[in-house]
Design a protein around this motif. Structure first.
Motif, PDB file in Angstrom:
ATOM      1  N   ALA A 122      11.385   3.969   8.259  1.00 14.71           N
ATOM      2  CA  ALA A 122      10.679   3.508   7.066  1.00 14.71           C
ATOM      3  C   ALA A 122      10.211   2.058   7.183  1.00 14.71           C
ATOM      4  CB  ALA A 122      11.571   3.661   5.845  1.00 14.71           C
ATOM      5  N   HIS A 123       9.233   1.741   6.373  1.00 14.08           N
ATOM      6  CA  HIS A 123       8.708   0.387   6.324  1.00 14.08           C
ATOM      7  C   HIS A 123       7.906   0.231   5.038  1.00 14.08           C
ATOM      8  CE1 HIS A 123       5.587   2.881   8.270  1.00 14.08           C
ATOM      9  NE2 HIS A 123       4.775   2.187   7.502  1.00 14.08           N
ATOM     10  N   ILE A 124       7.577  -0.999   4.727  1.00  5.90           N
ATOM     11  CA  ILE A 124       6.677  -1.296   3.611  1.00  5.90           C
ATOM     12  C   ILE A 124       5.357  -1.747   4.226  1.00  5.90           C
ATOM     13  CG2 ILE A 124       6.253  -2.743   1.576  1.00  5.90           C
ATOM     14  CD1 ILE A 124       8.709  -1.040   1.196  1.00  5.90           C
ATOM     15  N   ALA A 125       4.262  -1.099   3.834  1.00 13.41           N
ATOM     16  CA  ALA A 125       2.951  -1.477   4.359  1.00 13.41           C
ATOM     17  C   ALA A 125       2.286  -2.464   3.415  1.00 13.41           C
ATOM     18  CB  ALA A 125       2.064  -0.248   4.523  1.00 13.41           C
ATOM     19  N   VAL A 126       1.904  -3.618   3.965  1.00 14.79           N
ATOM     20  CA  VAL A 126       1.180  -4.612   3.169  1.00 14.79           C
ATOM     21  C   VAL A 126      -0.276  -4.596   3.634  1.00 14.79           C
ATOM     22  CG1 VAL A 126       3.232  -6.024   2.826  1.00 14.79           C
ATOM     23  CG2 VAL A 126       1.755  -6.517   4.769  1.00 14.79           C
ATOM     24  N   HIS A 170      -0.874   6.845  -3.727  1.00 10.79           N
ATOM     25  CA  HIS A 170      -0.360   6.355  -2.455  1.00 10.79           C
ATOM     26  C   HIS A 170       0.333   7.433  -1.646  1.00 10.79           C
ATOM     27  CE1 HIS A 170      -1.299   2.196  -3.161  1.00 10.79           C
ATOM     28  NE2 HIS A 170      -0.771   2.296  -4.359  1.00 10.79           N
ATOM     29  N   ARG A 171       0.322   7.194  -0.350  1.00 10.76           N
ATOM     30  CA  ARG A 171       1.129   7.986   0.558  1.00 10.76           C
ATOM     31  C   ARG A 171       2.551   7.452   0.503  1.00 10.76           C
ATOM     32  NH1 ARG A 171      -1.076   7.146   6.270  1.00 10.76           N
ATOM     33  NH2 ARG A 171       0.734   5.789   6.358  1.00 10.76           N
ATOM     34  N   PHE A 172       3.477   8.340   0.653  1.00 12.67           N
ATOM     35  CA  PHE A 172       4.879   7.951   0.638  1.00 12.67           C
ATOM     36  C   PHE A 172       5.510   8.660   1.827  1.00 12.67           C
ATOM     37  CE2 PHE A 172       9.230   8.239  -1.306  1.00 12.67           C
ATOM     38  CZ  PHE A 172       9.426   6.883  -1.480  1.00 12.67           C
ATOM     39  N   GLU A 173       6.325   7.938   2.583  1.00 10.20           N
ATOM     40  CA  GLU A 173       6.830   8.499   3.831  1.00 10.20           C
ATOM     41  C   GLU A 173       8.312   8.812   3.712  1.00 10.20           C
ATOM     42  OE1 GLU A 173       3.662   5.813   6.393  1.00 10.20           O
ATOM     43  OE2 GLU A 173       5.798   5.433   6.589  1.00 10.20           O
ATOM     44  N   LEU A 174       8.669  10.029   4.054  1.00  4.47           N
ATOM     45  CA  LEU A 174      10.068  10.455   4.073  1.00  4.47           C
ATOM     46  C   LEU A 174      10.435  10.647   5.535  1.00  4.47           C
ATOM     47  CD1 LEU A 174       9.745  13.049   1.195  1.00  4.47           C
ATOM     48  CD2 LEU A 174      10.785  10.776   1.040  1.00  4.47           C
ATOM     49  N   LEU A 177       7.930  -4.252   8.275  1.00  8.58           N
ATOM     50  CA  LEU A 177       6.686  -4.238   7.494  1.00  8.58           C
ATOM     51  C   LEU A 177       5.560  -3.749   8.385  1.00  8.58           C
ATOM     52  CD1 LEU A 177       7.059  -7.807   5.934  1.00  8.58           C
ATOM     53  CD2 LEU A 177       7.579  -5.662   4.780  1.00  8.58           C
ATOM     54  N   GLN A 178       4.460  -3.393   7.772  1.00 12.36           N
ATOM     55  CA  GLN A 178       3.260  -3.011   8.509  1.00 12.36           C
ATOM     56  C   GLN A 178       2.066  -3.711   7.870  1.00 12.36           C
ATOM     57  OE1 GLN A 178       2.080   1.078   8.028  1.00 12.36           O
ATOM     58  NE2 GLN A 178       0.593   1.025   9.699  1.00 12.36           N
ATOM     59  N   LEU A 179       1.219  -4.277   8.685  1.00  8.94           N
ATOM     60  CA  LEU A 179      -0.003  -4.918   8.194  1.00  8.94           C
ATOM     61  C   LEU A 179      -1.175  -3.977   8.425  1.00  8.94           C
ATOM     62  CD1 LEU A 179      -1.468  -7.467   7.105  1.00  8.94           C
ATOM     63  CD2 LEU A 179      -1.675  -8.234   9.493  1.00  8.94           C
ATOM     64  N   GLU A 239      -0.400  -3.382  12.531  1.00  7.61           N
ATOM     65  CA  GLU A 239       0.701  -3.925  13.330  1.00  7.61           C
ATOM     66  C   GLU A 239       2.004  -3.762  12.552  1.00  7.61           C
ATOM     67  OE1 GLU A 239       0.130  -7.828  14.891  1.00  7.61           O
ATOM     68  OE2 GLU A 239       2.257  -8.169  15.211  1.00  7.61           O
ATOM     69  N   TYR A 240       3.017  -3.292  13.254  1.00  6.49           N
ATOM     70  CA  TYR A 240       4.351  -3.172  12.674  1.00  6.49           C
ATOM     71  C   TYR A 240       5.153  -4.396  13.098  1.00  6.49           C
ATOM     72  CZ  TYR A 240       3.052   1.730  12.000  1.00  6.49           C
ATOM     73  OH  TYR A 240       2.414   2.883  11.631  1.00  6.49           O
ATOM     74  N   PHE A 241       5.782  -5.056  12.141  1.00  2.51           N
ATOM     75  CA  PHE A 241       6.504  -6.286  12.468  1.00  2.51           C
ATOM     76  C   PHE A 241       7.712  -6.431  11.539  1.00  2.51           C
ATOM     77  CE2 PHE A 241       5.191  -8.966   8.853  1.00  2.51           C
ATOM     78  CZ  PHE A 241       4.119  -8.241   8.366  1.00  2.51           C
ATOM     79  N   ASP A 283       0.820  -1.210   0.000  1.00  2.00           N
ATOM     80  CA  ASP A 283       0.000   0.000   0.000  1.00  2.00           C
ATOM     81  C   ASP A 283       0.852   1.257   0.000  1.00  2.00           C
ATOM     82  OD1 ASP A 283      -2.712   1.346   0.476  1.00  2.00           O
ATOM     83  OD2 ASP A 283      -1.442   2.158   2.081  1.00  2.00           O
ATOM     84  N   HIS A 284       1.749   1.355   0.935  1.00  2.70           N
ATOM     85  CA  HIS A 284       2.615   2.534   0.973  1.00  2.70           C
ATOM     86  C   HIS A 284       4.001   2.136   1.429  1.00  2.70           C
ATOM     87  CE1 HIS A 284       0.857   2.558   5.087  1.00  2.70           C
ATOM     88  NE2 HIS A 284       2.065   2.951   5.455  1.00  2.70           N
ATOM     89  N   SER A 285       4.905   3.068   1.293  1.00  2.00           N
ATOM     90  CA  SER A 285       6.310   2.753   1.527  1.00  2.00           C
ATOM     91  C   SER A 285       7.032   4.056   1.836  1.00  2.00           C
ATOM     92  CB  SER A 285       6.899   2.092   0.281  1.00  2.00           C
ATOM     93  OG  SER A 285       6.672   2.927  -0.842  1.00  2.00           O
TER      94      SER A 285
HETATM   95 FE   LIG Z   1       2.821   2.987   7.408  1.00  2.00          FE
END
Ligand SMILES: [Fe+2]
Length: 293
Positions: A235-239, A56-60, A287-289, A277-279, A7-9
Motif C-alpha cells: 500500500a501507499h498514498i498517491a499524491v 477514486h481508485r482504492f487498492e487492496l 508515497l507515490q508521485l 515515482e514511488y518514494f 489521489d488514491h490510497s
Molecule cells: Fe498507486
C-alpha cells in the motif's frame, strides 16, 4: 509548487474476497481489476485488487504474511473519506444493520473544515474515518443501493518518527500548507497540513512506526530501515500534481532531500510519457508521485 491532491490510497488485507465484500456492501465499491495474480508483473509484489470508491481508485493489497494485531491504542495510519452530511447521519443505522462497530473520532480542532467524523475498522483492522468535509463539492455518481456513498479522500493520518523533520519535508519538499499544531491523539505531538485541494494530512508523532505503517515496494530490501518491524509490501498514498512543471519541481525536491525511492516499478504498464515515482518520506511512509491533470 505543491502537491494538489491525495489521489488514491489503499490498505493491506489478508483476504481479498472478504475485503471486497466489505467495501462493496458498505461503500458500493466497484471492483476494477486484479493485478499480479498470474502475470507477476511486478516481481515480488503481492496481489493488488483495485476497486473504485467515489471518484477514486482504492487498492487492496494481499498481505504476504499475517498482519499484526490492530491495536486500539494506535489509531494511525488511517484514511478519511468524505460523505454527505445526510449520509453521515444515516451511517450509525447502516453500520448497525451490518453489525459493524463504529466509534466517534476524537474532536478535531476548529477551522479544519471537517465535522462529524466517525471511525471504524475494516475486517483486517484498517482504520477508516467517514466525515463531512465542509465546502467540499461531492462528485457525481451514486452508490449502489443501500451503500454509503463516499465522494473523496478528505484526510490521511500517518505516523512519523521525527515530527519537525516530517513537517519540514511535507511543507518544503511537497509544498503543503501548515494549519495546526497540538499534542495529537497519542500525546506526543501532531501537525496538521493541507494540500492544494484542501485535503488534510495528520502527522502523528510516535517513537517508532508500527508494523502497519511499514509499507514497502516490491523489494523489501530497498525500504528504509525505520524500526524493528517487518515491512509490508503494497500500500501507499498517491499524491498528485497538476502538470509536468509541478512534477519536475517536486521531483527535484525529492532528489535534494535524497529520499529513498523505488523509482517507477510499474513503468512498463503505463502509457508512454506518463510519469510516476514511488518514494518514502523521512519516517518511512511510502508515497507515490503522479500527474493528474
Ligand atoms: Fe498507486
Amino acid at each position: 509548487m505543491a502537491i494538489r491532491t491525495f489521489d488514491h490510497s489503499g490498505f493491506i488485507v489478508e483476504d481479498i474476497p472478504r475485503a471486497h465484500e466489505f467495501y462493496e456492501t458498505l461503500f458500493g465499491a466497484r471492483p476494477l481489476f486484479i493485478a499480479n495474480l498470474k502475470t507477476r508483473t511486478y516481481d515480488g509484489w503481492p496481489i493488488i485488487s483495485f476497486v473504485e470508491m467515489g471518484k477514486h481508485r482504492f487498492e487492496l493489497c494481499l498481505a504476504r504474511h499475517p498482519l499484526p494485531p490492530a491495536a486500539d491504542s494506535r489509531p494511525v495510519p488511517r484514511i478519511g473519506f468524505a460523505v454527505s452530511s445526510d449520509a453521515l447521519s444515516e451511517l450509525p443505522q447502516r453500520l448497525a444493520e451490518l453489525h459493524i462497530s463504529v466509534m466517534p473520532a476524537p474532536a478535531l480542532p476548529a477551522g479544519l473544515g471537517i465535522s462529524g467524523c466517525l471511525r471504524l475498522r475494516d475486517p483486517d483492522g484498517n482504520i477508516i474515518e467517514l466525515a463531512h468535509w465542509e465546502g467540499h463539492v461531492p462528485s457525481d455518481g451514486r452508490a449502489a443501493r443501500g451503500a454509503v456513498q463516499v465522494t473523496d479522500v478528505c484526510h490521511v493520518a500517518l505516523e512519523v518518527s521525527d515530527l519537525p523533520l516530517a513537517e519540514t519535508f511535507y511543507t518544503g519538499a511537497l509544498g503543503m500548507t501548515f494549519l495546526h499544531r497540538d499534542a495529537g491523539e497519542l500525546g506526543n505531538g501532531r501537525v496538521i497540513l493541507r494540500n492544494g485541494l484542501g485535503q488534510l494530512l495528520f502527522l502523528e508523532a510516535v517513537e517508532q512506526l508500527s508494523e502497519r505503517s511499514l509499507f514497502c515496494g516490491p523489494d523489501a530490501s530497498t525500504a528504509p530501515k525505520v524500526g524493528s518491524g517487518r515491512p509490508h509490501a503494497g500500500a501507499h498514498i498517491a499524491v498528485s500534481v497538476a502538470d509536468d512543471d509541478a512534477y519536475d519541481e517536486i521531483e527535484a525536491n525529492l532528489r535534494a532531500w535524497k529520499v529513498t525511492t523505488d523509482g517507477d516499478v510499474r513503468a512498463a504498464e503505463r502509457p508512454a510519457g506518463e510519469r510516476s515515482e514511488y518514494f518514502y518520506d523521512p519516517s518511512g511512509n511510502r508515497l507515490q508521485l503522479i500527474v493528474v491533470s
